[in-house]
Design a protein around this motif. Structure first.
Motif, PDB file in Angstrom:
ATOM      1  N   UNK A  41      -1.634   0.221   5.365  1.00 28.33           N
ATOM      2  CA  UNK A  41      -2.408  -1.032   4.497  1.00 28.33           C
ATOM      3  C   UNK A  41      -3.787  -0.477   4.546  1.00 28.33           C
ATOM      4  N   UNK A  42      -4.521  -1.322   4.148  1.00 29.85           N
ATOM      5  CA  UNK A  42      -6.096  -1.129   3.750  1.00 29.85           C
ATOM      6  C   UNK A  42      -6.698  -0.993   5.068  1.00 29.85           C
ATOM      7  N   UNK A  43      -6.308  -1.471   6.218  1.00 30.85           N
ATOM      8  CA  UNK A  43      -6.929  -1.531   7.330  1.00 30.85           C
ATOM      9  C   UNK A  43      -6.688  -0.432   8.310  1.00 30.85           C
ATOM     10  N   UNK A  47       3.175   0.572   8.615  1.00 31.50           N
ATOM     11  CA  UNK A  47       4.064  -0.204   8.587  1.00 31.50           C
ATOM     12  C   UNK A  47       5.498   0.510   8.136  1.00 31.50           C
ATOM     13  N   UNK A 132       3.873 -11.150   6.202  1.00 30.89           N
ATOM     14  CA  UNK A 132       3.331 -10.966   7.439  1.00 30.89           C
ATOM     15  C   UNK A 132       3.745 -12.040   8.409  1.00 30.89           C
ATOM     16  N   UNK A 136       2.297 -14.858   4.675  1.00 36.46           N
ATOM     17  CA  UNK A 136       1.669 -14.081   3.616  1.00 36.46           C
ATOM     18  C   UNK A 136       2.553 -13.333   2.918  1.00 36.46           C
ATOM     19  N   UNK A 137       2.629 -13.236   1.506  1.00 38.14           N
ATOM     20  CA  UNK A 137       3.636 -12.362   0.754  1.00 38.14           C
ATOM     21  C   UNK A 137       2.687 -11.102   0.363  1.00 38.14           C
ATOM     22  N   UNK A 138       3.247 -10.061   0.685  1.00 39.75           N
ATOM     23  CA  UNK A 138       2.813  -8.611   0.362  1.00 39.75           C
ATOM     24  C   UNK A 138       3.637  -7.730  -0.278  1.00 39.75           C
ATOM     25  N   UNK A 143       1.524  -2.733   0.743  1.00 39.31           N
ATOM     26  CA  UNK A 143       1.013  -3.545   1.829  1.00 39.31           C
ATOM     27  C   UNK A 143      -0.184  -4.283   1.414  1.00 39.31           C
ATOM     28  N   UNK A 145      -1.703  -7.448  -1.658  1.00 42.78           N
ATOM     29  CA  UNK A 145      -1.425  -8.990  -2.043  1.00 42.78           C
ATOM     30  C   UNK A 145       0.088  -8.720  -3.249  1.00 42.78           C
ATOM     31  N   UNK A 148      -0.669  -9.928  -6.504  1.00 41.74           N
ATOM     32  CA  UNK A 148      -1.462  -9.201  -7.567  1.00 41.74           C
ATOM     33  C   UNK A 148      -0.923  -7.776  -7.692  1.00 41.74           C
TER      34      UNK A 148
ATOM     35  N   UNK B 151      -3.670 -14.459  -1.834  1.00 41.42           N
ATOM     36  CA  UNK B 151      -2.399 -15.172  -1.221  1.00 41.42           C
ATOM     37  C   UNK B 151      -2.280 -16.488  -1.556  1.00 41.42           C
ATOM     38  N   UNK B 193      -5.303  -7.423   4.938  1.00 35.96           N
ATOM     39  CA  UNK B 193      -3.994  -6.671   5.234  1.00 35.96           C
ATOM     40  C   UNK B 193      -3.213  -7.288   6.116  1.00 35.96           C
TER      41      UNK B 193
END
Lengths: 168, 199
Positions: A41-43, A47, A132, A136-138, A143, A145, A148, B151, B193
């Motif tokens: 993910x961005x961080x 996963x 998560x 929230x939907x990923x 990983x 949004x 989008x 979100x 994230x």
């Protein structure tokens, strides 16, 4: 395309040479079709998403081709159909793909093969979101949004290929 | 301008179908506890109730740029008045309290103290050399807006939006939620994230 269709119609009603032997039916699984493994993910957190894309259906495929000669030119029509792919987070709907090939002889040794194909029925691809801990939907694939960035479209891009063939 | 003008504006915005309201304003009369109470510094729940602020709106509230007589930052029961204790316990879920840090990540505002569970810090750099929580709070509001856009489940869900921002903040100071920095520094990349394991 209209020309090819007209040729096809003509060939059906005329006495042309045809080969119906090219019918093949087979089944099996998509070979590691989509993601198997991990996504970062961005961080920078990793996963594990491999299990989300394990195929849950058995796939069958039918390939059929029909050859005919028209005015000493070789034409081929290909039809491919499959019942698609299903997994926990991704589905590809069944589809039928239609294609035509035409071999244009330039001389005794050289030829051009023109191919056009497109998916005419089905082939919608739908991704199911991952969640998560805060629901929230990923998109599981990126990983990021889901709103989008997710797959939700139909495979229907006509393809045109031109191959040069030379006999040595 | 009176304090009530500020809250009337918040009420107007609340009735205008907005998702987030940033409140980068305070009072000068810190010597007067009643005045502080009126603005809702020590009793946000009461003021929000009085002005009928929509509970589905996220409120980002700048804390003071300096230590104040109102004991927001009292850290133990003996240093806190009963009034402040009671009020601090009732910070509503829809509210994030925002402090400021400088480029060296040093706190330049009121510390978290008893607000720590609702407290986050952000860069307080403003424009034209200005500085303070008035510039930190809108950064948190902007981050919340991006989250709500990306979100949709967070729209009209200030509690969860707040939780995302707080849980994904960079830990500063003592490990965990502390009396100085609260949850730590706003980190939008982390907020975008997944939290925990994707399922």
């Amino acid at each position: 395309m209209k020309t090819i269709t007209a040729m096809l119609l003509y060939s059906i009603v005329s006495t042309v040479s045809a080969d119906f032997s090219n019918l093949k039916v087979y089944d099996g699984y998509y070979d590691s079709y989509i993601m198997d493994g991990t996504v970062t993910d961005l961080n920078g957190a990793i996963h594990n998403i491999g299990s989300f894309y394990e195929q849950t259906n058995r796939t069958w495929n039918v390939d059929f081709s029909y050859d005919w000669l028209f005015d000493d030119e070789l034409f081929r029509m290909n039809i491919h159909t499959t019942n698609g792919y299903k997994s926990q987070k991704l589905e590809i709907d069944h589809f039928v793909e239609l294609g035509f090939q035409y071999v244009l002889g330039l001389n005794n040794n050289d030829a051009l093969m023109l191919s056009i194909s497109s998916i005419n029925i089905g082939a919608s691809i739908n991704e199911t979101p991952c969640y998560d801990d805060l629901n929230r939907e990923f998109s599981c694939i990126t990983a990021q949004s889901f709103a989008e960035d997710h797959i939700n479209h139909t495979l229907n891009k006509p393809q045109l290929m031109i191959n040069y063939i030379r006999r040595f | 301008m009176y304090i009530s003008d500020g809250w009337n504006t918040v009420q107007y915005l609340s009735n205008s179908n907005v998702d987030i309201i940033n409140m980068s304003w305070g009072i000068d009369d810190w010597e007067n506890p009643d005045s502080a109470n009126e603005i809702g510094v020590t009793n946000l729940s009461w003021v929000i109730s009085q002005y009928q602020i929509d509970p589905t709106i996220l409120l980002t509230k700048a804390v003071s740029n300096a230590e104040t007589p109102v004991s927001w930052d009292c850290t133990d029961l003996s240093s806190c008045g009963a009034h402040e204790m009671a009020m601090l316990r009732t910070i509503p879920d829809q509210t994030i309290l925002v402090g400021a840090i400088n480029a060296d990540r040093e706190l330049t505002s009121q510390k978290a103290g008893l607000m720590k569970d609702h407290y986050i810090v952000a860069d307080g750099t403003g424009v034209f050399g200005t500085y303070g929580t008035s510039f930190a709070a809108p950064k948190v509001a902007g981050a919340a807006a991006i989250l709500m856009h990306k979100f949709p489940s967070l729209q009209r869900n200030p509690k969860n939006t707040k939780e995302v921002l707080l849980k994904t903040a960079d830990d500063l100071g003592a490990p965990g939620v502390d009396d100085i920095y609260g949850h730590g520094e706003l980190n939008l990349k982390s907020a975008l994230s997944p939290i925990g394991t994707l399922r």
